[in-house]
Design an enzyme around this catalytic site. Structure first.
Site, PDB file in Angstrom:
ATOM      1  N   ASP A 161      15.834 -21.425 -30.039  1.00 51.58           N
ATOM      2  CA  ASP A 161      16.323 -19.809 -29.106  1.00 51.58           C
ATOM      3  C   ASP A 161      17.594 -20.042 -28.585  1.00 51.58           C
ATOM      4  O   ASP A 161      18.058 -20.501 -28.498  1.00 51.58           O
ATOM      5  CB  ASP A 161      14.913 -19.501 -28.693  1.00 51.58           C
ATOM      6  CG  ASP A 161      14.395 -20.522 -27.768  1.00 51.58           C
ATOM      7  OD1 ASP A 161      15.458 -21.165 -27.133  1.00 51.58           O
ATOM      8  OD2 ASP A 161      13.192 -20.425 -26.846  1.00 51.58           O
ATOM      9  N   ARG A 162      17.244 -18.196 -27.722  1.00 46.39           N
ATOM     10  CA  ARG A 162      18.571 -17.669 -27.270  1.00 46.39           C
ATOM     11  C   ARG A 162      18.641 -19.356 -25.862  1.00 46.39           C
ATOM     12  O   ARG A 162      19.803 -19.358 -25.869  1.00 46.39           O
ATOM     13  CB  ARG A 162      18.617 -16.914 -26.386  1.00 46.39           C
ATOM     14  CG  ARG A 162      18.189 -16.209 -27.931  1.00 46.39           C
ATOM     15  CD  ARG A 162      18.854 -14.484 -26.748  1.00 46.39           C
ATOM     16  NE  ARG A 162      20.127 -14.133 -26.820  1.00 46.39           N
ATOM     17  CZ  ARG A 162      20.385 -12.980 -25.702  1.00 46.39           C
ATOM     18  NH1 ARG A 162      19.423 -12.193 -25.524  1.00 46.39           N
ATOM     19  NH2 ARG A 162      21.433 -13.122 -24.972  1.00 46.39           N
TER      20      ARG A 162
END
Length: 141
Positions: A14-15
């Site tokens: 994810d980020r």
């Protein structure tokens, strides 16, 4: 039973640069199918016979983060099986032995029309394979 290995892919992160939690559930599914295939009860054959095994419950506890490039090792064992319902446990570790997650999934066995199947009566050969896996699981606990 041999453990399932999965190399973490970039798209699974994810980020924050860590693996998104939903991927652990996918890995459990991959490990489950590989576990049964290795035992001779692969899902392709079961589905050709008209047997499906949906997930009825799933849970996962996250212990340590994993990131792109890590390899996780997933061990599957049968916790409970009565011919109708199946409960599996998963230990997900990094290659260095660090516990990344632990999980459980529950399944039942159905015909394509949705009626419940008792494997002991309908598919005794599959029932026996499952019981063999229980014995194997007990030896590795």
């Amino acid at each position: 039973m041999k453990a399932y290995r999965h190399k973490v892919q970039y798209y699974e992160t994810d980020r924050m640069g860590i693996v998104h939690h939903a991927n652990y559930i996918r890995w459990m599914e991959e490990a489950r199918l590989t576990f049964f295939e290795a035992a001779g009860a692969d899902y392709v054959s079961l589905e050709k016979e008209g047997v499906i095994s949906p997930v009825t419950a799933v849970s996962c506890r996250y212990k340590a983060t994993t990131t792109y490039g890590d390899t996780v090792v997933i061990r599957v064992r049968i916790r409970e099986f009565n011919g109708i319902r199946l409960k599996l446990a998963y230990d997900i570790d990094k290659e260095d032995g660090t516990a990344a997650a632990v999980g459980e999934s529950e399944h039942c066995f159905l015909r394509a029309d949705g009626t419940i199947i008792n494997l002991k009566r309908a598919y005794p050969q599959v029932y026996e394979i499952m019981h063999g896996l229980i014995r194997d699981s007990e030896e590795t606990i």
